[in-house]
Design a protein around this motif. Structure first.
Motif, PDB file in Angstrom:
ATOM      1  N   LYS A 213      57.650  15.351   9.509  1.00  0.00           N
ATOM      2  CA  LYS A 213      56.337  14.979   8.968  1.00  0.00           C
ATOM      3  C   LYS A 213      55.407  16.191   8.983  1.00  0.00           C
ATOM      4  CE  LYS A 213      51.873  13.909   9.805  1.00  0.00           C
ATOM      5  NZ  LYS A 213      50.846  14.373  10.750  1.00  0.00           N
TER       6      LYS A 213
ATOM      7  N   GLY B 258      45.350   8.910  10.651  1.00  0.00           N
ATOM      8  CA  GLY B 258      46.388   9.662  11.376  1.00  0.00           C
ATOM      9  C   GLY B 258      47.759   8.991  11.310  1.00  0.00           C
TER      10      GLY B 258
ATOM     11  N   ASP C  25      52.016  10.150  11.169  1.00  0.00           N
ATOM     12  CA  ASP C  25      52.910  10.369  12.319  1.00  0.00           C
ATOM     13  C   ASP C  25      53.718   9.094  12.578  1.00  0.00           C
ATOM     14  OD1 ASP C  25      51.448  12.735  12.716  1.00  0.00           O
ATOM     15  OD2 ASP C  25      50.145  11.814  14.219  1.00  0.00           O
TER      16      ASP C  25
HETATM   17 MG    MG Z   1      47.264  13.629  12.489  1.00  0.00          MG
END
Ligand code: MG
Ligand code: ADP
Ligand code: ASP
Length: 440
Positions: free
Chosen positions: A5, A196, A199
Motif C-alpha cells: 500500500k 486513513g 492501510d
Molecule cells: Mg495514512
C-alpha cells in the motif's frame, strides 16, 4: 503474493508516482493499493462540507482548483498524446461525478461518492502510466469486493470470496492496482473505511488472499517510539508485535489506521512499514513475535470526551455498571477507558455523535459531568516481567502533568492516561525525555 500500500505522499506527484513504479516493478506478482494523491481527500472533504452548507459557489471554485491541478498532473505524467487524452478522460469522468452533486439536495451518498474520487483517479492514472511504461498491469475495482456491514465493520467473508472472484475475472497480470479507502456499505451504496483507511484496505486484502506479507509504504522510515509531529528525536522501532502495534494504532499513531493490525494478526501475516523516499531502509516489521520486555513507544489519541457518573446508589450495589454500559451499547458508542471509585465511574468516548442522548439517559442514574477536548496518552510495551518498576517509572516521567484518568491492568501491553488536550504535547515530550530516553 504480497500486498503493498502506498499513501498519499507516495503518490502525491508525477515524480513520486514514478518512484513507486520503480519500487514495485520487480517482476513479482503483487497487489498494489493506492491512496488518493496527498491533499485530495482533504479538499474533497472540504467540498462536501461546503455542499452540506449549500455554499455552492465556493464549492464550485474549490472543485475548479482541484480539477486544474489534476490536468497539470496528467500533462506531466504521460509522454504520449494518446495517454494524455486518456488521462484527461479519467479526470473528466470523476469531476463530472463531483459536479453532478452540486445541484439538488445533497445527501450522504453524494458526500461518499465525492470522497471516493481521489482513489478512483490516482489508481487509474497510475495504471495508465504503468501501461505507458510497458508493464503488465490490471485494475481491480475495490467496489467489487470491499464491503462493510450495518455496523460499519468490514464484511470479511464477503471480502474473501469476492477478492478471489474479482482477481479470477480480471485475469492474469503481474501487477494488480486497486483503490484503498473506498468500499460498499450494507445498502450496496458507496462508502469508505474512514480517514486513513487505505492501510486497512491493504490488510483486509492481505487477509483475504492469505498474502505472504502486507507492506505499508509511507513518508517515514517506520514506526517511531513517539509521535514525530510533536516530539523531536523520536527513534524508529525495528520490530514490534501485533499486540503492541495494534494498541499504538488504536490509540492514535497516525502511521497506521486504527484497525490495520487486526486482519493481519488473525491470519498471522507480517506487516512491514517502509519509506517510499528511502526504499533500502529496513523499515519496521510487525509480527506475532514479542520484541522483548520493556516500554516500546507512546501515542496520543485526540478528541476524547470524559464522562463521570456519580451516584450514591452505586455504593455496594451490583448491576449499576451494566445499566451504564447498556446506554452506550444502545447508541453503538464504544468506550475506551474506564475507572471506578466507590460512588462514581468515569469513562471516555471518542464518538460523540449520540452524546446528547447518552447524557440524557445517564442522567437517570446519577449526576453526570463531562470534560471535552481530552487526549488519551497510551504507553505501550511488554510489561510482563517489568511489573515491579513499570508504574513508578511511568508516573515519575509524568511528574507535573495534570492526569484526569489512569488505566492499567486491562492488558499486558499498555498503560493509558487521560490529560487535557492542551497538555498533550508536554506529556509526549515528558515521556520522550524521561521514559524513552530520546536524548533531549
Ligand atoms: Mg495514512
Ligand atoms: P500516508 O499518507 O502514507 O498514509 P500518514 O500521514 O497517514 O501517511 O502516516 C504517516 C505519518 O504518520 C508520518 O509522516 C508521521 O508524521 C505520522 N506519525 C504519527 N505517529 C507516528 C509514529 N509513531 N511513527 C511514525 N510516524 C508517525
Ligand atoms: N485518501 C484517504 C484519506 O486521506 C485514505 C488514505 O489516505 O488512507 O484519508
Amino acid at each position: 503474493m504480497k500486498v503493498l500500500k502506498f499513501g498519499g505522499t507516495s503518490v502525491g506527484s508525477p515524480e513520486n508516482m514514478r518512484a513507486v513504479m520503480e519500487i514495485i516493478t520487480d517482476r513479482e506478482q503483487k497487489i498494489v493499493v493506492l491512496s488518493a494523491m496527498s491533499g485530495t481527500t482533504n479538499a474533497l472533504v472540504e467540498i462536501a462540507g461546503l455542499l452540506w452548507k449549500k455554499n455552492r459557489d465556493t464549492a464550485g471554485m474549490s472543485i475548479g482548483k482541484l480539477e486544474s491541478g489534476y490536468k497539470q498532473v496528467v500533462n506531466e505524467l504521460f509522454n504520449f498524446d494518446e495517454n494524455k487524452i486518456e488521462g484527461l478522460k479519467i479526470i473528466d469522468a470523476s469531476f463530472n461525478t463531483i459536479k453532478s452533486f452540486t445541484s439538488g439536495k445533497f445527501t450522504q451518498t453524494g458526500e461518499n461518492s465525492i470522497l471516493a474520487q481521489g482513489e478512483l483517479i490516482s489508481t487509474q492514472l497510475f495504471a495508465l502510466m504503468m501501461k505507458e511504461n510497458g508493464h503488465d498491469v490490471k485494475l481491480l475495482p475495490a467496489l467489487d469486493f470491499m464491503k462493510i456491514d450495518e455496523d460499519k465493520s468490514a464484511d470479511t467473508q464477503f471480502i474473501r470470496q469476492n477478492t478471489a472472484k474479482v482477481i479470477a475475472e480480471t485475469g492474469q497480470a503481474t501487477y494488480y492496482i486497486t483503490q484503498g479507502y473506498i468500499c460498499l456499505n450494507a445498502e450496496g451504496e458507496i462508502d469508505n473505511l474512514q480517514r486513513g483507511g487505505s492501510d486497512y484496505t491493504a490488510s483486509l486484502i492481505g487477509a483475504a488472499i492469505d498474502a505472504e506479507e502486507i507492506q505499508i509504504w509511507t513518508d517515514i522510515d517506520g514506526f517511531h517510539n513517539n509521535d514525530p509531529r510533536y516530539v523531536e528525536n523520536t527513534r524508529k522501532i525495528e520490530q514490534i508485535s501485533f499486540n503492541e502495534a495494534a494498541e499504538l494504532a488504536y490509540f492514535g499513531a497516525k502511521i497506521l489506521h486504527p484497525q490495520t493490525v487486526f486482519p493481519a494478526r488473525v491470519h498471522n501475516i507480517p506487516v512491514r512499514l517502509k519509506n517510499t523516499m528511502n526504499p533500502s531502509d529496513s523499515g519496521t516489521l510487525i509480527t506475532s513475535e514479542s520484541s522483548g520486555a520493556g516500554i516500546k513507544a507512546v501515542a496520543a489519541k485526540d478528541g476524547i470526551t470524559a464522562i463521570k457518573i456519580r451516584s450514591d446508589r452505586m455504593l455496594m450495589a451490583y448491576g449499576f455498571l451494566k445499566r451504564i454500559f447498556e446506554v452506550f451499547e444502545a447508541y453503538k458508542t464504544p468506550i475506551d477507558m474506564i475507572s471506578t471509585s466507590e460512588v462514581a465511574v468515569s469513562l471516555t468516548v471518542d464518538n460523540t455523535e449520540h452524546l446528547k442522548k447518552i447524557l440524557d439517559e445517564l442522567d437517570k442514574y446519577g449526576s453526570v459531568e463531562i470534560n471535552e477536548n481530552m487526549s488519551i496518552i497510551c504507553i505501550v510495551g511488554d510489561i510482563l516481567g517489568e511489573e515491579k518498576g513499570f508504574a513508578s517509572k511511568v508516573f515519575n516521567a509524568l511528574d507535573g502533568i495534570p492526569i484526569r484518568m489512569i488505566s492499567y491492568g486491562g492488558s499486558r501491553y499498555n498503560i493509558s492516561v487521560l490529560v487535557p488536550n492542551s497538555h498533550k504535547e508536554s506529556t509526549l515530550r515528558a515521556l520522550s525525555k524521561n521514559l524513552l530516553n530520546n536524548g533531549h
